[in-house]
Design an enzyme around this catalytic site. Structure first.
Site, PDB file in Angstrom:
ATOM      1  N   SER A  67       0.786  -1.237   0.000  1.00  0.00           N
ATOM      2  CA  SER A  67       0.000   0.000   0.000  1.00  0.00           C
ATOM      3  C   SER A  67       0.816   1.283   0.000  1.00  0.00           C
ATOM      4  CB  SER A  67      -0.948   0.008   1.193  1.00  0.00           C
ATOM      5  OG  SER A  67      -1.988  -0.879   0.927  1.00  0.00           O
ATOM      6  N   LYS A  70       0.090   3.350  -2.885  1.00  0.00           N
ATOM      7  CA  LYS A  70      -1.150   4.130  -3.065  1.00  0.00           C
ATOM      8  C   LYS A  70      -0.916   5.637  -3.256  1.00  0.00           C
ATOM      9  CE  LYS A  70      -4.092   0.690  -0.842  1.00  0.00           C
ATOM     10  NZ  LYS A  70      -4.614   0.184   0.435  1.00  0.00           N
ATOM     11  N   VAL A 263       1.310  -3.705   3.788  1.00  0.00           N
ATOM     12  CA  VAL A 263       1.352  -5.001   4.472  1.00  0.00           C
ATOM     13  C   VAL A 263       2.609  -5.811   4.147  1.00  0.00           C
ATOM     14  CG1 VAL A 263      -1.147  -5.225   4.831  1.00  0.00           C
ATOM     15  CG2 VAL A 263      -0.116  -6.139   2.737  1.00  0.00           C
TER      16      VAL A 263
HETATM   17  N1  GLU Z   1      -2.117  -5.588  -1.780  1.00  0.00           N
HETATM   18  C1  GLU Z   1      -2.677  -5.430  -0.479  1.00  0.00           C
HETATM   19  C2  GLU Z   1      -4.171  -5.603  -0.532  1.00  0.00           C
HETATM   20  O1  GLU Z   1      -4.768  -5.115  -1.431  1.00  0.00           O
HETATM   21  C3  GLU Z   1      -2.332  -4.068   0.014  1.00  0.00           C
HETATM   22  C4  GLU Z   1      -2.822  -3.811   1.413  1.00  0.00           C
HETATM   23  C5  GLU Z   1      -1.837  -3.051   2.237  1.00  0.00           C
HETATM   24  O2  GLU Z   1      -0.646  -2.970   1.964  1.00  0.00           O
HETATM   25  O3  GLU Z   1      -2.268  -2.499   3.242  1.00  0.00           O
HETATM   26  O4  GLU Z   1      -4.766  -6.236   0.293  1.00  0.00           O
END
Ligand code: GLU
Length: 309
Positions: A67, A70, A263
């Site tokens: 994330s 993002k 994560v």
């Molecule tokens: N690829 C992970 C998901 O979509 C990213 C979530 C994260 O890093 O918080 O669940």
């Protein structure tokens, strides 16, 4: 603020003081490859606005960006579409809900913010390109430019693992298409999102990316403007208010920095006009934030007086 040696020592001490907290967190197993990380690994890199680096621990260990992608893809989407169009589709308010929550999607006109999965998937759907290959290539090149690292690559295993287990994200995307928030081929959109999350980085890469934000969009070494000032401000603000999911409030109190966690165990944080920081520790709290990463940032914030509040 002291010599290079002193700061490196402070980083080493903060890793040593906090490493054992890894036991309080867990490796995520909902994306199976992430559960293979060494739970004890911990690393940090800081780069200042003069371009000097300070690192300690496993700062060269690779992990997937998850994330932390993002805010970066948000920058590209705003560059592609303009602020108005992007925020017509995605809000800017904290949710207080988990990162992959569907609760605040139903009954609302748009996802709350671009730092949660629903908002991020909507943002990814706005990336321009003739096909997914070109879109991913643009994202990867943008990340490489921010990180000053032409070797950033996709982690194929994590990407396939996410694709295999990503039904929650598919649900969010299908629901958003039903609500006319996004349009297009959902499998392609989530595929691009899984890929952006599966790009491999290390702490230096995150620190390099963050220092551009800390320097209001200008690369401190080349002095080239990479991100328009206004976009950098929007993204930094969203990191400060929503970047640590439903722990953003307590993180603001305890650490006081604009930051984004993933994560994969990474956290990217920026200290305005001073530092970009990348920190890594793969075990996570119940909200999906690196346990050791947050503790290390807290200690550094106290010792170096970093809080913006
Ligand atoms: N690829 C992970 C998901 O979509 C990213 C979530 C994260 O890093 O918080 O669940």
């Amino acid at each position: 603020m002291g010599s290079k040696k002193e700061l490196t020592q402070i980083l080493e001490d903060s890793l040593k003081n906090n490493q054992n907290y890894y036991k309080q967190g867990e490796l995520p197993n909902y994306i199976p490859t992430l559960a293979k990380a060494d739970p004890k690994a911990v690393g940090i890199s800081m780069v200042d606005v003069e371009g000097d680096f300070y690192s300690a621990g496993d700062f060269e260990t690779n992990f997937t960006i998850q994330s932390v992608s993002k805010p970066l893809v948000l920058i590209l989407a705003i560059l592609d579409n303009g602020t108005e169009l992007v925020f017509d589709k995605v809000g800017v308010e904290p949710t207080g809900d988990p990162f992959n929550s569907i609760i605040k999607l139903t009954g609302f006109a748009k996802p709350y913010n671009p730092m949660i999965n629903a908002g991020a998937i909507a943002v990814t759907s706005m990336i321009k390109g003739k096909d997914n290959e070109e879109k991913f290539d643009r994202i990867l090149k943008f990340f490489r430019r921010l990180a000053k690292n032409d070797e950033l690559e996709l982690d194929q295993e994590t990407y396939l693992s996410e694709k295999d287990t990503g039904d929650r994200n598919r649900s969010l995307a299908y629901y958003m298409r039903d609500q006319d928030i996004i349009e297009g081929d959902i499998e392609e959109i989530v595929d691009l999102y899984f890929k952006q999350c599966s790009i491999k980085v290390n702490c230096i890469d995150l620190a390099n990316m963050a220092v551009i934000l800390a320097n209001q969009g200008i690369d401190p070494v080349t002095e080239e403007r990479i991100i328009p000032k206004k976009i950098a401000r929007i993204v930094r603000t969203l990191m400060a208010t929503c970047g640590m999911y439903d722990k953003s409030g307590s993180f603001a109190i305890e650490v006081g920095l604009a930051a984004k966690s993933g994560v994969g165990g990474g956290i990217m944080a920026e200290v305005p006009e001073r530092f970009g920081i990348g920190v890594y520790g793969p075990t996570l709290d119940d909200k999906g934030n690196s346990i050791v990463g947050m503790r290390v940032l807290k200690e550094l914030s106290e010792k170096l007086n970093l809080s913006i509040f």
